[in-house]
Design a protein around this motif. Structure first.
Motif, PDB file in Angstrom:
ATOM      1  N   SER A 122       0.838  -1.197   0.000  1.00  0.00           N
ATOM      2  CA  SER A 122       0.000   0.000   0.000  1.00  0.00           C
ATOM      3  C   SER A 122       0.874   1.249   0.000  1.00  0.00           C
ATOM      4  CB  SER A 122      -0.938   0.003   1.203  1.00  0.00           C
ATOM      5  OG  SER A 122      -0.217   0.071   2.413  1.00  0.00           O
ATOM      6  N   LYS A 123       0.233   2.382  -0.263  1.00  0.00           N
ATOM      7  CA  LYS A 123       0.890   3.690  -0.222  1.00  0.00           C
ATOM      8  C   LYS A 123      -0.011   4.645   0.533  1.00  0.00           C
ATOM      9  CE  LYS A 123       4.506   3.098  -3.050  1.00  0.00           C
ATOM     10  NZ  LYS A 123       5.881   3.357  -2.681  1.00  0.00           N
ATOM     11  N   LEU A 124       0.602   5.675   1.106  1.00  0.00           N
ATOM     12  CA  LEU A 124      -0.127   6.732   1.789  1.00  0.00           C
ATOM     13  C   LEU A 124      -0.063   8.010   0.963  1.00  0.00           C
ATOM     14  CD1 LEU A 124       1.228   6.333   5.443  1.00  0.00           C
ATOM     15  CD2 LEU A 124      -0.949   5.506   4.534  1.00  0.00           C
ATOM     16  N   ALA A 125      -1.083   8.845   1.104  1.00  0.00           N
ATOM     17  CA  ALA A 125      -1.074  10.196   0.555  1.00  0.00           C
ATOM     18  C   ALA A 125      -1.251  11.150   1.727  1.00  0.00           C
ATOM     19  CB  ALA A 125      -2.196  10.374  -0.466  1.00  0.00           C
ATOM     20  N   VAL A 126      -0.379  12.141   1.793  1.00  0.00           N
ATOM     21  CA  VAL A 126      -0.369  13.064   2.923  1.00  0.00           C
ATOM     22  C   VAL A 126       0.181  14.413   2.459  1.00  0.00           C
ATOM     23  CG1 VAL A 126       1.911  12.288   3.685  1.00  0.00           C
ATOM     24  CG2 VAL A 126       0.341  13.253   5.346  1.00  0.00           C
ATOM     25  N   SER A 127      -0.227  15.479   3.104  1.00  0.00           N
ATOM     26  CA  SER A 127       0.297  16.796   2.728  1.00  0.00           C
ATOM     27  C   SER A 127       1.718  16.971   3.248  1.00  0.00           C
ATOM     28  CB  SER A 127      -0.601  17.904   3.288  1.00  0.00           C
ATOM     29  OG  SER A 127      -0.429  18.012   4.687  1.00  0.00           O
ATOM     30  N   GLY A 128       2.481  17.781   2.537  1.00  0.00           N
ATOM     31  CA  GLY A 128       3.822  18.103   2.997  1.00  0.00           C
ATOM     32  C   GLY A 128       3.800  18.800   4.346  1.00  0.00           C
ATOM     33  N   ALA A 129       2.766  19.604   4.577  1.00  0.00           N
ATOM     34  CA  ALA A 129       2.641  20.301   5.861  1.00  0.00           C
ATOM     35  C   ALA A 129       2.479  19.311   7.007  1.00  0.00           C
ATOM     36  CB  ALA A 129       1.455  21.268   5.827  1.00  0.00           C
TER      37      ALA A 129
END
Length: 170
Positions: free
Chosen positions: A148-155
């Motif tokens: 799996s992969k995660l998506a997250v903001s740089g902040a």
């Protein structure tokens, strides 16, 4: 192949244990299931239509000074190269820095090689986040496992405990 993103808290089964522990207390983190054979960044991006500048890698480095080895994680866009022997070495005040051996990185993080992520790392590890990652609205990163992969903001990454934002490129 299309990626189906859902809140990470809805699919804890797709996360390594240390990652699942941290994600349950965070918002804004999404997860998607992938073919584990395509977890390496270039293959993942090509197969799933994610550009390299939307993908960030977590690189574990070993910093040595005076017989002591300390570890840190470096977050950089997949299009970048980390200046391990310059910027990272000086920032960590080490005599020598290198990429941590795979076996050490896996054992110390409790994550699979190719899926290591800054979420859920040991509490005493610095997390060096490149400015390009910190400024990114959303990056795709590892989930602690290869499937799996995660998506997250740089902040969000820049706001992690022990995170420091700096330019990591040489």
């Amino acid at each position: 192949m299309t990626l189906h993103w859902v809140p990470a808290t809805e699919r804890i089964d797709l996360l390594a244990d240390p990652v699942a522990h941290v994600v349950t207390n965070m918002g804004g983190v999404e997860v998607t299931e992938i073919d584990p054979g395509l977890a390496d960044t270039a293959e993942f991006c090509e197969r799933y239509g994610v550009t390299l500048d939307e993908s960030a890698n977590c690189v574990v480095v070993a910093a040595k000074r005076g017989g002591e080895t300390r570890y840190a994680a470096c977050m950089v866009l997949a299009t970048m190269k980390i200046d391990v022997n310059g910027v990272v070495r000086r920032h960590l005040d080490a005599r020598k820095t290198s990429f941590a051996p795979m076996a050490d990185a896996v054992e110390l993080t409790g994550m699979e090689y190719g899926g290591i992520t800054p979420l859920g790392l040991p509490d005493d590890w610095p997390i060096l986040v490149d400015t390009h990652v910190a400024e990114h609205p959303k990056v795709v990163i590892g989930s602690g496992v290869r499937r799996s992969k995660l998506a997250v903001s740089g902040a969000t990454l820049a706001g992690l405990k022990r995170a420091e934002v700096l330019s990591l490129a040489g």
